[in-house]
Design a protein around this motif. Structure first.
Motif: not given
Length: 201
Positions: A72-90
């Motif tokens: 919570x309150x860490x949008x930069x880290x959350x954006x990277x986590x979402x990008x990481x999930x998107x990448x590794x899922x593929x």
């Protein structure tokens, strides 16, 4: 009763056409491989040196989705986590390196990607690399204190929500059990003997 006699040549032609039709029908039923993208080299902004990018991305996603309160309150880290999930899922579903990974884990990761995209208002048919690049840009811009640039990055056609709303969701991302389970399963496949290392936060 008159019967039309078919020559062997006519019969073979008809059989060939029938087999071709069945082949094309089978191709139409084949599901195309999931869209796959990769984190850019600067995604971690120098925090990762000498670590396997795929392992680093999996660790990043797992930590974030396993600790929603801490994010919570860490949008930069959350954006990277979402990008990481998107990448590794593929990657888990299309890259030969991960051929031996549990198929259920691969499906869980793809499902988690859909759920996280929906939460962020990202169009489901957007190519993975487009999603990754946008989220990593947002992450880096926020990490460097450039909110205006982050808002511009969240204004692409892949986003269905207003940029400020997208950043607000990243800052207060809800608990996502589907993503937590998927990334935990992926981590177990990568580290069957124990827990993975996490970045200092």
């Amino acid at each position: 009763m008159n019967q039309t006699l078919r020559s062997p040549h006519t019969f073979r032609s008809a059989l060939a056409l029938a087999l071709l039709g069945l082949s094309l029908a089978g191709c139409a039923l084949v599901t195309p491989p999931p869209s796959t993208g990769y984190l850019p080299a600067n995604a971690f902004d120098g925090r990762v040196t000498g670590e396997d990018p795929a392992i680093a991305a999996t660790n990043e996603a797992r930590w974030a989705f396993s600790h929603p309160a801490a994010m919570q309150g860490r949008p930069a880290e959350m954006a990277l986590a979402a990008a990481s999930l998107d990448a590794m899922a593929g990657q888990f579903s299309t890259v030969g390196r991960w051929l031996g990974m549990n198929n259920l884990t691969k499906l869980q990761m793809l499902h988690a990607r859909k759920v996280v995209r929906a939460e962020l208002g990202i169009r489901p048919d957007t190519p993975s690399q487009t999603v990754i690049d946008a989220l990593v840009t947002i992450s880096l811009d926020l990490r460097h204190g450039d909110r205006k640039a982050a808002l511009a990055a969240a204004n692409g056609s892949e986003f269905t929500l207003p940029p400020r709303r997208t950043l607000a969701i990243l800052a207060h991302f809800p608990a996502t059990p589907v993503a937590e389970r998927a990334t935990a399963a992926a981590s177990r496949d990568l580290y069957p003997g124990g827990s993975p290392p996490f970045f200092t936060r």
